[in-house]
Design a protein around this motif. Structure first.
Motif, PDB file in Angstrom:
ATOM      1  N   GLY A  49     -48.283 -11.966 -20.570  1.00 37.61           N
ATOM      2  CA  GLY A  49     -46.838 -12.081 -20.400  1.00 37.61           C
ATOM      3  C   GLY A  49     -46.304 -13.398 -20.920  1.00 37.61           C
ATOM      4  N   GLY A  50     -47.081 -14.467 -20.731  1.00 39.34           N
ATOM      5  CA  GLY A  50     -46.676 -15.762 -21.267  1.00 39.34           C
ATOM      6  C   GLY A  50     -46.591 -15.739 -22.778  1.00 39.34           C
ATOM      7  N   ALA A  51     -47.537 -15.028 -23.421  1.00 36.33           N
ATOM      8  CA  ALA A  51     -47.505 -14.901 -24.878  1.00 36.33           C
ATOM      9  C   ALA A  51     -46.286 -14.101 -25.329  1.00 36.33           C
ATOM     10  N   LEU A  52     -45.963 -13.023 -24.604  1.00 32.72           N
ATOM     11  CA  LEU A  52     -44.753 -12.260 -24.926  1.00 32.72           C
ATOM     12  C   LEU A  52     -43.513 -13.145 -24.817  1.00 32.72           C
ATOM     13  N   ALA A  53     -43.453 -13.941 -23.749  1.00 34.69           N
ATOM     14  CA  ALA A  53     -42.304 -14.825 -23.548  1.00 34.69           C
ATOM     15  C   ALA A  53     -42.167 -15.803 -24.712  1.00 34.69           C
ATOM     16  N   GLU A  54     -43.286 -16.330 -25.174  1.00 32.06           N
ATOM     17  CA  GLU A  54     -43.269 -17.269 -26.293  1.00 32.06           C
ATOM     18  C   GLU A  54     -42.779 -16.593 -27.573  1.00 32.06           C
ATOM     19  N   THR A  57     -38.928 -15.676 -27.198  1.00 30.01           N
ATOM     20  CA  THR A  57     -38.079 -16.866 -27.225  1.00 30.01           C
ATOM     21  C   THR A  57     -38.019 -17.461 -28.628  1.00 30.01           C
ATOM     22  N   ARG A  58     -39.142 -17.431 -29.322  1.00 29.00           N
ATOM     23  CA  ARG A  58     -39.220 -18.056 -30.637  1.00 29.00           C
ATOM     24  C   ARG A  58     -38.624 -17.192 -31.742  1.00 29.00           C
ATOM     25  N   TYR A  59     -38.795 -15.870 -31.637  1.00 32.31           N
ATOM     26  CA  TYR A  59     -38.471 -15.017 -32.776  1.00 32.31           C
ATOM     27  C   TYR A  59     -37.294 -14.061 -32.562  1.00 32.31           C
ATOM     28  N   ALA A 276     -40.415  -7.692 -32.570  1.00 34.45           N
ATOM     29  CA  ALA A 276     -41.023  -9.028 -32.572  1.00 34.45           C
ATOM     30  C   ALA A 276     -42.447  -8.983 -32.023  1.00 34.45           C
ATOM     31  N   THR A 277     -42.668  -8.161 -31.012  1.00 29.81           N
ATOM     32  CA  THR A 277     -44.001  -8.053 -30.414  1.00 29.81           C
ATOM     33  C   THR A 277     -45.031  -7.619 -31.444  1.00 29.81           C
ATOM     34  N   PHE A 278     -44.730  -6.556 -32.176  1.00 27.86           N
ATOM     35  CA  PHE A 278     -45.696  -6.029 -33.133  1.00 27.86           C
ATOM     36  C   PHE A 278     -45.801  -6.891 -34.392  1.00 27.86           C
ATOM     37  N   GLU A 279     -44.708  -7.531 -34.783  1.00 25.34           N
ATOM     38  CA  GLU A 279     -44.760  -8.379 -35.971  1.00 25.34           C
ATOM     39  C   GLU A 279     -45.516  -9.686 -35.717  1.00 25.34           C
ATOM     40  N   HIS A 280     -45.704 -10.015 -34.435  1.00 27.03           N
ATOM     41  CA  HIS A 280     -46.406 -11.256 -34.099  1.00 27.03           C
ATOM     42  C   HIS A 280     -47.579 -10.970 -33.158  1.00 27.03           C
ATOM     43  N   GLN A 281     -48.220  -9.828 -33.384  1.00 24.36           N
ATOM     44  CA  GLN A 281     -49.399  -9.464 -32.602  1.00 24.36           C
ATOM     45  C   GLN A 281     -50.492 -10.520 -32.708  1.00 24.36           C
ATOM     46  N   ASP A 282     -50.521 -11.247 -33.827  1.00 28.16           N
ATOM     47  CA  ASP A 282     -51.537 -12.278 -34.009  1.00 28.16           C
ATOM     48  C   ASP A 282     -51.485 -13.331 -32.914  1.00 28.16           C
ATOM     49  N   TYR A 283     -50.281 -13.604 -32.409  1.00 26.01           N
ATOM     50  CA  TYR A 283     -50.166 -14.586 -31.330  1.00 26.01           C
ATOM     51  C   TYR A 283     -50.743 -14.030 -30.034  1.00 26.01           C
ATOM     52  N   LEU A 284     -50.500 -12.754 -29.757  1.00 24.17           N
ATOM     53  CA  LEU A 284     -51.084 -12.111 -28.583  1.00 24.17           C
ATOM     54  C   LEU A 284     -52.611 -12.154 -28.646  1.00 24.17           C
ATOM     55  N   LEU A 285     -53.153 -11.945 -29.835  1.00 24.58           N
ATOM     56  CA  LEU A 285     -54.608 -11.936 -30.000  1.00 24.58           C
ATOM     57  C   LEU A 285     -55.234 -13.296 -29.704  1.00 24.58           C
ATOM     58  N   LYS A 286     -54.486 -14.365 -29.950  1.00 22.97           N
ATOM     59  CA  LYS A 286     -54.995 -15.696 -29.637  1.00 22.97           C
ATOM     60  C   LYS A 286     -55.132 -15.890 -28.130  1.00 22.97           C
ATOM     61  N   VAL A 287     -54.298 -15.200 -27.377  1.00 24.76           N
ATOM     62  CA  VAL A 287     -54.298 -15.322 -25.918  1.00 24.76           C
ATOM     63  C   VAL A 287     -55.294 -14.364 -25.282  1.00 24.76           C
ATOM     64  N   PRO A 289     -58.038 -11.151 -26.614  1.00 24.03           N
ATOM     65  CA  PRO A 289     -58.564 -10.305 -27.703  1.00 24.03           C
ATOM     66  C   PRO A 289     -58.244  -8.826 -27.534  1.00 24.03           C
ATOM     67  N   GLY A 290     -58.087  -8.369 -26.275  1.00 27.31           N
ATOM     68  CA  GLY A 290     -57.779  -6.968 -26.036  1.00 27.31           C
ATOM     69  C   GLY A 290     -56.420  -6.560 -26.550  1.00 27.31           C
ATOM     70  N   ALA A 291     -55.608  -7.533 -26.996  1.00 28.87           N
ATOM     71  CA  ALA A 291     -54.310  -7.206 -27.591  1.00 28.87           C
ATOM     72  C   ALA A 291     -54.471  -6.479 -28.922  1.00 28.87           C
ATOM     73  N   LYS A 292     -55.715  -6.322 -29.394  1.00 25.40           N
ATOM     74  CA  LYS A 292     -55.944  -5.505 -30.589  1.00 25.40           C
ATOM     75  C   LYS A 292     -55.488  -4.067 -30.358  1.00 25.40           C
ATOM     76  N   TYR A 293     -55.395  -3.675 -29.081  1.00 19.97           N
ATOM     77  CA  TYR A 293     -54.932  -2.329 -28.742  1.00 19.97           C
ATOM     78  C   TYR A 293     -53.409  -2.219 -28.719  1.00 19.97           C
ATOM     79  N   THR A 294     -52.719  -3.347 -28.806  1.00 17.28           N
ATOM     80  CA  THR A 294     -51.259  -3.357 -28.770  1.00 17.28           C
ATOM     81  C   THR A 294     -50.743  -3.001 -30.159  1.00 17.28           C
ATOM     82  N   THR A 295     -50.670  -1.703 -30.440  1.00 17.46           N
ATOM     83  CA  THR A 295     -50.221  -1.218 -31.742  1.00 17.46           C
ATOM     84  C   THR A 295     -49.160  -0.133 -31.550  1.00 17.46           C
ATOM     85  N   PRO A 296     -48.286   0.047 -32.542  1.00 17.54           N
ATOM     86  CA  PRO A 296     -47.292   1.124 -32.437  1.00 17.54           C
ATOM     87  C   PRO A 296     -47.938   2.495 -32.288  1.00 17.54           C
ATOM     88  N   GLU A 297     -49.049   2.710 -32.997  1.00 12.45           N
ATOM     89  CA  GLU A 297     -49.723   4.008 -32.936  1.00 12.45           C
ATOM     90  C   GLU A 297     -50.233   4.304 -31.529  1.00 12.45           C
TER      91      GLU A 297
END
Length: 329
Positions: A49-54, A57-59, A276-287, A289-297
């Motif tokens: 959730g903190g990564a989503l907030a970042e 807020t940023r994008y 913004a979430t999907f376009e910056h999934q790379d930031y979620l992955l830094k927080v 690794p299971g965010a690899k499942y966060t995809t539109p599909e």
């Protein structure tokens, strides 16, 4: 911080952001405050959730987002339904029953909609080695923490343990947070702690550095009983090697997590947040690794409840098919 005081501060902050700071451009000064209901600090919801907030807020222009510590899934639904938060991270079983007014929400459908799917939560039944606990049936008569009040873990525990013939009245029920679970196992004030999280999670990792732990396995029969009774649970494993001393895959069950929002959020705002979430999934992955499942599909494939129209707009722009019955009204 006292919860009542915290919400007063959130309301004041939102008001200040709406009015704007100083004498700057009024259009730029108007901020939309987004509060994200997460969970305790010992699980994955809070850092995710903190990564989503970042990201938001940023994008996303004129958005100020913050992750809030909460009791997790059930509480997040109720907070979103009342408008005390506008986004919540919850487990799919809770989402399904809340949206449809079933289970603990019987007769009271909650005013929520899906934004996207996050990642699968895996059910961990944790004990210390040497405890004599080797199966779910061994929980009978023991001191078992089923998850904190209002959490998805506690919600799932009630369904899972009842399905395998270990109802709450067969053991000493405790309701502790993830961090409290780990501390209570260290202190030997409980025999078993239950987590439903994306592995690995920090509180179990920390416990495993000081104590020899084991993950209690589900038998094939246990898995069949659970998945046969609850349609949104699936066979899964706690992967070997993610926790010190747990070297082999441990059979268990899992459920997807879903990011939900209050249904009356503006379509354009939800569209921008999802995009913004999907376009910056790379930031979620830094927080996590299971965010690899966060995809539109995965969102379109696995969501247990209909989507907010803003999310649907983004998915259709990508060429994904979203049936009309999967759009929240």
């Amino acid at each position: 911080m006292d919860r009542r005081y915290r919400w007063v501060m959130i309301v004041l902050l939102a008001a200040l952001m709406t009015v704007g700071w100083g004498m700057g451009d009024r259009a730029e000064a108007r901020k939309q405050f987004i509060s994200i209901g997460t969970g305790g600090t010992g699980g994955v919801y809070y850092p995710y959730g903190g990564a989503l907030a970042e990201i938001w807020t940023r994008y996303v222009k004129n958005v100020q987002a913050v992750a809030e510590v909460t009791g997790a899934s059930v509480e997040n639904v109720r907070l979103a339904n009342k408008g005390e938060t506008v986004v919540g991270e919850i487990m799919g079983d809770v989402a399904y029953e809340a949206y449809n007014g079933l289970g603990r929400f019987k007769g009271k459908p909650q005013k929520i909609a899906a934004m996207f799917m996050m990642y699968p939560n895996v059910y961990h039944v944790v004990a210390l080695k040497g405890s004599g606990i080797h199966s779910l049936q061994d929980l009978k008569g023991k001191r078992v923490s089923v998850g904190s009040p209002g959490s998805g873990t506690e919600y799932m525990s009630n369904l899972v343990l009842h399905a395998v013939g270990v109802p709450y009245d067969s053991f000493d029920v405790r309701r502790l947070s993830f961090v409290e679970n780990a501390n209570a196992l260290r202190d030997h004030t409980i025999d078993v702690g239950i987590w439903c999280v994306g592995p690995p999670t920090s509180s179990i990792m920390d416990l495993a550095t000081t104590h020899d732990i084991m993950i209690v396995p589900f038998s094939d029969e246990d898995i069949q009983k659970v998945t046969g009774k609850v349609q949104y649970y699936s066979p899964s494993v706690v992967p070997g090697g993610v926790y010190k001393g747990v070297d082999q895959d441990v059979p268990t069950v899992s459920v997807w997590n879903v990011a939900i929002c209050t249904r009356d959020l503006p379509e354009d705002l939800v569209y921008k947040l999802v995009k913004a979430t999907f376009e910056h999934q790379d930031y979620l992955l830094k927080v996590y690794p299971g965010a690899k499942y966060t995809t539109p599909e995965n969102a379109v494939k696995y969501s247990p409840i209909p989507f907010h129209p803003g999310a649907v707009k983004y998915f259709r722009e990508l060429g994904l098919k979203v049936p009309e019955d999967k759009i929240a009204k």
